[in-house]
Structures are given as structure tokens and as C-alpha cells.
Design a protein around this motif. Structure first.
Motif, PDB file in Angstrom:
ATOM      1  N   ASN A  56      39.347  58.772  24.683  1.00 48.37           N
ATOM      2  CA  ASN A  56      40.284  59.864  24.447  1.00 48.37           C
ATOM      3  C   ASN A  56      41.646  59.599  25.063  1.00 48.37           C
ATOM      4  O   ASN A  56      42.427  60.526  25.251  1.00 48.37           O
ATOM      5  N   CYS A  57      41.925  58.357  25.406  1.00 48.55           N
ATOM      6  CA  CYS A  57      43.187  57.975  26.051  1.00 48.55           C
ATOM      7  C   CYS A  57      43.972  57.001  25.183  1.00 48.55           C
ATOM      8  O   CYS A  57      43.395  56.239  24.416  1.00 48.55           O
ATOM      9  N   TYR A  58      45.287  57.021  25.378  1.00 46.01           N
ATOM     10  CA  TYR A  58      46.104  55.910  24.943  1.00 46.01           C
ATOM     11  C   TYR A  58      46.175  54.978  26.146  1.00 46.01           C
ATOM     12  O   TYR A  58      46.294  55.439  27.289  1.00 46.01           O
ATOM     13  N   GLU A  59      46.136  53.685  25.902  1.00 49.01           N
ATOM     14  CA  GLU A  59      46.191  52.717  26.992  1.00 49.01           C
ATOM     15  C   GLU A  59      47.221  51.655  26.655  1.00 49.01           C
ATOM     16  O   GLU A  59      47.281  51.182  25.521  1.00 49.01           O
ATOM     17  N   ILE A  60      48.028  51.303  27.642  1.00 56.78           N
ATOM     18  CA  ILE A  60      48.987  50.219  27.445  1.00 56.78           C
ATOM     19  C   ILE A  60      48.808  49.149  28.507  1.00 56.78           C
ATOM     20  O   ILE A  60      48.383  49.421  29.628  1.00 56.78           O
ATOM     21  N   TYR A  61      49.125  47.939  28.100  1.00 58.77           N
ATOM     22  CA  TYR A  61      49.264  46.795  28.994  1.00 58.77           C
ATOM     23  C   TYR A  61      50.669  46.278  28.754  1.00 58.77           C
ATOM     24  O   TYR A  61      51.099  46.174  27.608  1.00 58.77           O
ATOM     25  N   GLY A  62      51.379  45.987  29.803  1.00 59.92           N
ATOM     26  CA  GLY A  62      52.729  45.482  29.638  1.00 59.92           C
ATOM     27  C   GLY A  62      53.463  45.466  30.955  1.00 59.92           C
ATOM     28  O   GLY A  62      52.880  45.218  32.004  1.00 59.92           O
ATOM     29  N   LYS A  63      54.768  45.775  30.888  1.00 62.42           N
ATOM     30  CA  LYS A  63      55.608  45.783  32.084  1.00 62.42           C
ATOM     31  C   LYS A  63      56.419  47.073  32.118  1.00 62.42           C
ATOM     32  O   LYS A  63      56.818  47.585  31.075  1.00 62.42           O
ATOM     33  N   ASN A  64      56.668  47.549  33.335  1.00 60.25           N
ATOM     34  CA  ASN A  64      57.503  48.734  33.480  1.00 60.25           C
ATOM     35  C   ASN A  64      58.972  48.328  33.555  1.00 60.25           C
ATOM     36  O   ASN A  64      59.307  47.144  33.458  1.00 60.25           O
ATOM     37  N   LYS A  65      59.851  49.298  33.766  1.00 59.11           N
ATOM     38  CA  LYS A  65      61.290  49.008  33.780  1.00 59.11           C
ATOM     39  C   LYS A  65      61.696  48.078  34.919  1.00 59.11           C
ATOM     40  O   LYS A  65      62.748  47.445  34.853  1.00 59.11           O
ATOM     41  N   ASP A  66      60.833  47.969  35.952  1.00 64.60           N
ATOM     42  CA  ASP A  66      61.102  47.067  37.072  1.00 64.60           C
ATOM     43  C   ASP A  66      60.519  45.674  36.858  1.00 64.60           C
ATOM     44  O   ASP A  66      60.598  44.824  37.736  1.00 64.60           O
ATOM     45  N   LYS A  69      53.863  44.234  36.119  1.00 62.39           N
ATOM     46  CA  LYS A  69      52.761  44.383  35.175  1.00 62.39           C
ATOM     47  C   LYS A  69      52.080  45.725  35.386  1.00 62.39           C
ATOM     48  O   LYS A  69      51.865  46.158  36.523  1.00 62.39           O
ATOM     49  N   VAL A  70      51.743  46.386  34.264  1.00 60.27           N
ATOM     50  CA  VAL A  70      51.083  47.686  34.333  1.00 60.27           C
ATOM     51  C   VAL A  70      49.910  47.755  33.363  1.00 60.27           C
ATOM     52  O   VAL A  70      49.894  47.075  32.332  1.00 60.27           O
ATOM     53  N   GLU A  71      48.952  48.570  33.727  1.00 60.25           N
ATOM     54  CA  GLU A  71      47.885  49.014  32.836  1.00 60.25           C
ATOM     55  C   GLU A  71      47.819  50.514  33.065  1.00 60.25           C
ATOM     56  O   GLU A  71      47.548  50.971  34.181  1.00 60.25           O
ATOM     57  N   ILE A  72      48.138  51.284  32.036  1.00 61.78           N
ATOM     58  CA  ILE A  72      48.224  52.739  32.199  1.00 61.78           C
ATOM     59  C   ILE A  72      47.471  53.436  31.077  1.00 61.78           C
ATOM     60  O   ILE A  72      47.595  53.077  29.906  1.00 61.78           O
ATOM     61  N   TYR A  73      46.711  54.453  31.470  1.00 64.36           N
ATOM     62  CA  TYR A  73      46.001  55.324  30.530  1.00 64.36           C
ATOM     63  C   TYR A  73      46.764  56.643  30.473  1.00 64.36           C
ATOM     64  O   TYR A  73      47.144  57.185  31.511  1.00 64.36           O
ATOM     65  N   PHE A  74      46.975  57.155  29.253  1.00 61.43           N
ATOM     66  CA  PHE A  74      47.723  58.387  29.056  1.00 61.43           C
ATOM     67  C   PHE A  74      46.901  59.414  28.295  1.00 61.43           C
ATOM     68  O   PHE A  74      46.121  59.068  27.401  1.00 61.43           O
ATOM     69  N   ASP A  75      47.150  60.695  28.610  1.00 59.62           N
ATOM     70  CA  ASP A  75      46.587  61.789  27.821  1.00 59.62           C
ATOM     71  C   ASP A  75      47.231  61.741  26.439  1.00 59.62           C
ATOM     72  O   ASP A  75      48.452  61.557  26.326  1.00 59.62           O
ATOM     73  N   THR A  76      46.436  61.903  25.401  1.00 64.29           N
ATOM     74  CA  THR A  76      46.924  61.748  24.030  1.00 64.29           C
ATOM     75  C   THR A  76      47.732  62.933  23.520  1.00 64.29           C
ATOM     76  O   THR A  76      48.390  62.826  22.491  1.00 64.29           O
ATOM     77  N   VAL A  77      47.702  64.059  24.224  1.00 60.88           N
ATOM     78  CA  VAL A  77      48.457  65.242  23.802  1.00 60.88           C
ATOM     79  C   VAL A  77      49.698  65.445  24.678  1.00 60.88           C
ATOM     80  O   VAL A  77      50.800  65.608  24.167  1.00 60.88           O
ATOM     81  N   SER A  78      49.515  65.394  25.985  1.00 56.52           N
ATOM     82  CA  SER A  78      50.658  65.627  26.890  1.00 56.52           C
ATOM     83  C   SER A  78      51.476  64.361  27.118  1.00 56.52           C
ATOM     84  O   SER A  78      52.650  64.436  27.477  1.00 56.52           O
ATOM     85  N   LYS A  80      50.981  62.433  29.561  1.00 52.79           N
ATOM     86  CA  LYS A  80      51.031  62.210  31.009  1.00 52.79           C
ATOM     87  C   LYS A  80      50.062  61.105  31.410  1.00 52.79           C
ATOM     88  O   LYS A  80      48.962  61.007  30.856  1.00 52.79           O
ATOM     89  N   PRO A  81      50.444  60.272  32.376  1.00 53.42           N
ATOM     90  CA  PRO A  81      49.531  59.235  32.868  1.00 53.42           C
ATOM     91  C   PRO A  81      48.298  59.866  33.519  1.00 53.42           C
ATOM     92  O   PRO A  81      48.407  60.853  34.240  1.00 53.42           O
ATOM     93  N   VAL A  82      47.134  59.284  33.220  1.00 51.26           N
ATOM     94  CA  VAL A  82      45.872  59.753  33.781  1.00 51.26           C
ATOM     95  C   VAL A  82      45.392  58.787  34.860  1.00 51.26           C
ATOM     96  O   VAL A  82      44.846  59.183  35.875  1.00 51.26           O
ATOM     97  N   LYS A  83      45.645  57.504  34.620  1.00 47.48           N
ATOM     98  CA  LYS A  83      45.254  56.467  35.569  1.00 47.48           C
ATOM     99  C   LYS A  83      46.210  55.300  35.359  1.00 47.48           C
ATOM    100  O   LYS A  83      46.567  54.989  34.230  1.00 47.48           O
ATOM    101  N   SER A  84      46.597  54.652  36.463  1.00 49.10           N
ATOM    102  CA  SER A  84      47.489  53.504  36.312  1.00 49.10           C
ATOM    103  C   SER A  84      47.201  52.463  37.381  1.00 49.10           C
ATOM    104  O   SER A  84      46.776  52.784  38.477  1.00 49.10           O
ATOM    105  N   GLU A  85      47.440  51.238  36.989  1.00 43.96           N
ATOM    106  CA  GLU A  85      47.387  50.108  37.901  1.00 43.96           C
ATOM    107  C   GLU A  85      48.703  49.366  37.717  1.00 43.96           C
ATOM    108  O   GLU A  85      49.038  48.951  36.624  1.00 43.96           O
ATOM    109  N   ILE A  86      49.450  49.263  38.813  1.00 42.45           N
ATOM    110  CA  ILE A  86      50.753  48.615  38.779  1.00 42.45           C
ATOM    111  C   ILE A  86      50.765  47.478  39.776  1.00 42.45           C
ATOM    112  O   ILE A  86      50.353  47.651  40.922  1.00 42.45           O
ATOM    113  N   GLU A  87      51.219  46.330  39.314  1.00 42.51           N
ATOM    114  CA  GLU A  87      51.310  45.138  40.164  1.00 42.51           C
ATOM    115  C   GLU A  87      52.202  45.429  41.367  1.00 42.51           C
ATOM    116  O   GLU A  87      53.226  46.089  41.246  1.00 42.51           O
TER     117      GLU A  87
END
Length: 88
Positions: A56-66, A69-78, A80-87
Motif C-alpha cells: 500500500n506504499c509508493y517506494e523510491i530508490y534514488g538520491k535526495n537534493k543533497d 542515497k535514499v530509500e523512502i516509502y510514502f503514503d499513496t494518498v497523503s 507523506k513519508p512513512v519510512k525512510s533510510e538515508i545514507e
């Protein structure tokens, strides 16, 4: 042999520590459209290498503005990040 069994057991628990996020289930017609959400994230400076639906999440792998490396799960309606792992 007992040490090996203990290591296998410990490894299985360690793997579960990185389990997927638990996003609230929402009706699919309420979800932010994938293309719109990707554009929104890119507008915030994310460089998306991989975008997927995980349960039930959107998930991305990539890089943030800094550039981290990131792996972030987002709520599909709001969105908003639900869980994140940032290098570090």
C-alpha cells in the motif's frame, strides 16, 4: 553445528528488521497518480532511480537534493513519508 543454527536464526531476524513499511490501505481511486507523485518528488529535488508500488506504499530508490542515497516509502494518498533510510 549449534553455532551455525544460531547464526542462521540471527540472520533471519536481522533480515526482518529491514521489512517494508506498513502503509495504510486506501482505495486505489484515492491514490495520487504515480506520474503526478514522481513529478512532485522531482520538484523537491529527488533523483528517482527506481519507483514502485510496494503493498500500500509508493517506494523510491534514488538520491535526495543533497545527493545522498535514499530509500523512502510514502503514503499513496497523503504523499507523506512513512519510512525512510538515508545514507549518512
Amino acid at each position: 553445528m549449534k553455532k551455525f543454527a544460531a547464526l542462521v536464526l540471527m540472520a533471519s531476524f536481522a533480515g526482518s528488521a529491514f521489512a517494508a513499511a506498513k502503509c495504510e490501505p486506501h482505495p486505489k481511486d484515492k491514490w495520487i497518480k504515480e506520474a503526478d507523485f514522481k513529478k512532485q518528488l522531482e520538484g523537491q529535488g529527488y533523483k528517482i532511480k527506481k519507483f514502485k508500488v510496494d503493498g500500500n506504499c509508493y517506494e523510491i530508490y534514488g538520491k535526495n537534493k543533497d545527493g545522498k542515497k535514499v530509500e523512502i516509502y510514502f503514503d499513496t494518498v497523503s504523499g507523506k513519508p512513512v519510512k525512510s533510510e538515508i545514507e549518512d
